[in-house]
Design a protein around this motif. Structure first.
Motif, mmCIF file in Angstrom:
data_model
loop_
_atom_site.group_PDB
_atom_site.id
_atom_site.type_symbol
_atom_site.label_atom_id
_atom_site.label_comp_id
_atom_site.label_asym_id
_atom_site.label_seq_id
_atom_site.Cartn_x
_atom_site.Cartn_y
_atom_site.Cartn_z
ATOM 1 N N HIS A 233 25.027 41.697 41.066
ATOM 2 C CA HIS A 233 23.863 40.970 41.763
ATOM 3 C C HIS A 233 24.241 39.132 42.143
ATOM 4 N N VAL A 234 25.509 38.956 41.704
ATOM 5 C CA VAL A 234 25.542 37.209 42.453
ATOM 6 C C VAL A 234 26.289 37.113 43.344
ATOM 7 N N PRO A 235 25.490 36.374 44.125
ATOM 8 C CA PRO A 235 25.575 35.397 45.533
ATOM 9 C C PRO A 235 26.657 34.692 45.213
ATOM 10 N N PRO A 236 27.036 35.624 46.738
ATOM 11 C CA PRO A 236 28.630 34.197 46.880
ATOM 12 C C PRO A 236 28.832 32.817 46.425
ATOM 13 N N ALA A 237 27.192 31.587 47.032
ATOM 14 C CA ALA A 237 27.981 30.573 46.623
ATOM 15 C C ALA A 237 28.587 30.847 44.968
ATOM 16 N N LEU A 238 27.112 31.224 44.446
ATOM 17 C CA LEU A 238 26.532 31.673 42.493
ATOM 18 C C LEU A 238 28.421 31.451 42.311
ATOM 19 N N ALA A 239 29.115 32.451 42.982
ATOM 20 C CA ALA A 239 30.334 33.414 42.461
ATOM 21 C C ALA A 239 31.411 32.492 42.745
ATOM 22 N N LEU A 240 31.232 32.026 44.166
ATOM 23 C CA LEU A 240 31.938 30.770 44.082
ATOM 24 C C LEU A 240 31.876 29.631 43.340
ATOM 25 N N ASP A 241 30.489 29.696 42.669
ATOM 26 C CA ASP A 241 30.768 28.306 41.711
ATOM 27 C C ASP A 241 31.154 28.879 40.461
ATOM 28 N N LEU A 242 31.203 29.800 39.881
ATOM 29 C CA LEU A 242 31.653 30.202 38.859
ATOM 30 C C LEU A 242 33.424 30.029 38.959
ATOM 31 N N LEU A 243 33.715 30.399 39.828
ATOM 32 C CA LEU A 243 35.143 30.449 40.042
ATOM 33 C C LEU A 243 35.651 29.304 39.976
ATOM 34 N N GLY A 244 35.160 28.426 41.148
ATOM 35 C CA GLY A 244 35.508 27.000 40.742
ATOM 36 C C GLY A 244 35.454 26.471 38.849
ATOM 37 N N HIS A 245 34.160 26.681 38.340
ATOM 38 C CA HIS A 245 34.744 26.270 36.896
ATOM 39 C C HIS A 245 35.718 26.797 36.532
ATOM 40 N N LEU A 246 35.668 28.252 36.057
ATOM 41 C CA LEU A 246 36.988 29.232 35.273
ATOM 42 C C LEU A 246 38.286 27.640 36.061
ATOM 43 N N ARG A 247 38.280 27.489 37.611
ATOM 44 C CA ARG A 247 39.236 26.707 37.473
ATOM 45 C C ARG A 247 39.465 25.220 36.965
ATOM 46 N N ARG A 248 38.118 24.205 36.721
ATOM 47 C CA ARG A 248 38.103 23.136 36.798
ATOM 48 C C ARG A 248 38.381 24.099 34.453
ATOM 49 N N TYR A 249 38.207 24.960 34.123
ATOM 50 C CA TYR A 249 38.581 24.657 33.327
ATOM 51 C C TYR A 249 40.429 24.872 32.373
ATOM 52 N N GLY A 250 41.232 25.556 33.515
ATOM 53 C CA GLY A 250 42.465 25.437 33.850
ATOM 54 C C GLY A 250 43.225 26.362 34.133
ATOM 55 N N VAL A 251 43.992 25.957 34.883
ATOM 56 C CA VAL A 251 45.260 26.956 35.528
ATOM 57 C C VAL A 251 46.619 27.266 34.826
ATOM 58 N N VAL A 252 46.725 28.506 34.588
ATOM 59 C CA VAL A 252 47.551 28.780 33.487
ATOM 60 C C VAL A 252 48.894 29.086 33.965
ATOM 61 N N SER A 253 49.848 28.668 34.203
ATOM 62 C CA SER A 253 51.113 28.614 34.677
ATOM 63 C C SER A 253 51.783 30.000 34.345
ATOM 64 N N GLY A 254 52.118 31.474 35.333
ATOM 65 C CA GLY A 254 52.617 31.931 35.150
ATOM 66 C C GLY A 254 54.688 31.981 33.757
ATOM 67 N N GLN A 255 54.465 33.676 34.278
ATOM 68 C CA GLN A 255 56.618 33.210 33.680
ATOM 69 C C GLN A 255 56.957 34.550 35.201
ATOM 70 N N ARG A 256 57.827 33.636 35.043
ATOM 71 C CA ARG A 256 58.792 34.854 35.810
ATOM 72 C C ARG A 256 58.999 35.816 35.587
ATOM 73 N N VAL A 257 59.411 36.619 36.806
ATOM 74 C CA VAL A 257 59.191 37.973 36.313
ATOM 75 C C VAL A 257 60.235 38.906 37.343
ATOM 76 N N PRO A 258 61.264 39.692 37.307
ATOM 77 C CA PRO A 258 61.993 40.030 38.513
ATOM 78 C C PRO A 258 61.393 41.631 38.272
ATOM 79 N N VAL A 259 60.538 42.068 40.006
ATOM 80 C CA VAL A 259 60.368 42.729 40.087
ATOM 81 C C VAL A 259 61.170 44.051 40.591
ATOM 82 N N GLY A 260 62.090 44.019 41.623
ATOM 83 C CA GLY A 260 62.816 45.063 41.564
ATOM 84 C C GLY A 260 64.209 44.321 41.424
ATOM 85 N N GLN A 261 65.101 45.927 41.179
ATOM 86 C CA GLN A 261 66.324 45.871 40.827
ATOM 87 C C GLN A 261 67.502 46.731 41.133
ATOM 88 N N ALA A 262 68.320 46.174 41.255
ATOM 89 C CA ALA A 262 69.702 46.902 42.063
ATOM 90 C C ALA A 262 69.709 48.282 40.659
#
Length: 314
Positions: A233-262
């Motif tokens: 039962h999270v209001p949209p504004a609070l959900a965006l605030d929580l997600l924004g806090h997580l983003r400010r906490y730090g964004v982790v870069s991923g590693q490129r992995v091939p999805v499909g191969q011949a």
């Protein structure tokens, strides 16, 4: 007032009753009225006492062996070391005839919750002297018991460390979340090492009681190294605030992995007929190769030459 119909126990029976673990009143009265039960209790009391004395005389594990009995009608005595090691002697074969009905099953004890390898139980005759039974247990059971108990104690140490970690993290969470409780409404103080906790939002608590804006739950990993949080039962504004806090906490870069191969095609491998139809009509050689594979025929990747050795002719 004591029951006048219940006779006073004999000294040997009174001594046996003194080492019983949590007997109820009915069992105590039955032990004083039933001669067969009284004989069983006195026999196993003397047996456990003698085995403990034999282990102490041999200075096994530095001494400190004692015995207790469970309030059982078939005979059950435990010889326990002060550090937790113990042997349980049980008489389960009373219905058997002859010597088979006079044998005891000897099992080893492990810390609560241990699910690893255990020493295989043995059987001994209950008519042998306690010193002889103790020697038999040391020879046949103790070596395997020590090997498996070492792992069991290490497992118990890890489990206790994980439990303490959960207690510590739960304590920190309780300081942040008012009204938190365990499964079934259990109070935090009654289950400090719980893995899952719940709380209700402000719309689901009595007026005047403190609560967070939303309800949810938190689940700890067994060693409190990770936490799973669920909010409801999270209001949209609070959900965006929580997600924004997580983003400010730090964004982790991923590693490129091939999805499909011949697909990798192996010479002689079967291919579905759909693969044949997908080839362009102009590529006749490739179509023949694919058709042969679909029909189960091996089509070599390159010509094969056979060398024929010339032999003498007649």
């Amino acid at each position: 007032m004591a029951d006048p119909q219940t006779p006073a126990p004999s000294p040997s029976l009174a001594q046996a009753l003194s080492v019983l673990v949590s007997p109820d009143d009915d069992f105590l009265r039955e032990a004083q009225r039933n001669d067969e039960l009284a004989r069983t209790l006195t026999h196993f009391d003397a047996l456990g006492r003698g085995i403990a004395e034999a282990l102490n005389t041999r200075d096994v594990e530095g001494g400190g062996w004692t015995h207790t009995m469970l309030p059982a009608y078939w005979g059950n005595v435990t010889v326990r070391h002060r550090d937790g090691m113990h042997f349980v002697f049980m008489h389960h074969g009373r219905s058997r005839k002859g010597p088979a009905g006079r044998r005891l099953r000897v099992e080893t004890g492990y810390p609560h919750g241990y699910c690893g390898w255990r020493a295989e139980p043995i059987t001994v005759s209950m008519d042998r002297a306690p010193d002889a039974i103790a020697a038999d247990v040391l020879r046949r059971l103790m070596p395997a018991y020590k090997d498996t108990l070492r792992e069991a104690l290490a497992d118990a140490h890890r489990s206790e460390a994980h439990r303490q970690a959960r207690i510590g993290l739960n304590g920190l969470i309780e300081q942040l979340v008012p009204g938190i409780h365990g499964v079934g409404g259990v109070r935090p103080c009654d289950a400090p090492d719980r893995k899952t906790s719940f709380w209700s939002g402000r719309d689901h608590v009595p007026e005047g009681q403190y609560a967070l804006p939303v309800g949810g739950s938190v689940t700890l990993d067994h060693d409190a190294s990770e936490v799973e949080i669920t909010l409801s039962h999270v209001p949209p504004a609070l959900a965006l605030d929580l997600l924004g806090h997580l983003r400010r906490y730090g964004v982790v870069s991923g590693q490129r992995v091939p999805v499909g191969q011949a697909p990798r095609v192996i010479a002689g491998e079967l291919e579905p007929r759909d693969a044949v139809e997908a080839l362009p009509p102009a590529d006749g050689h490739a179509r023949r190769r694919a058709l042969h594979r679909a029909q189960g025929r091996v089509f070599p990747s390159r010509p094969v030459t056979a060398a024929v050795e010339a032999g003498p002719t007649r």
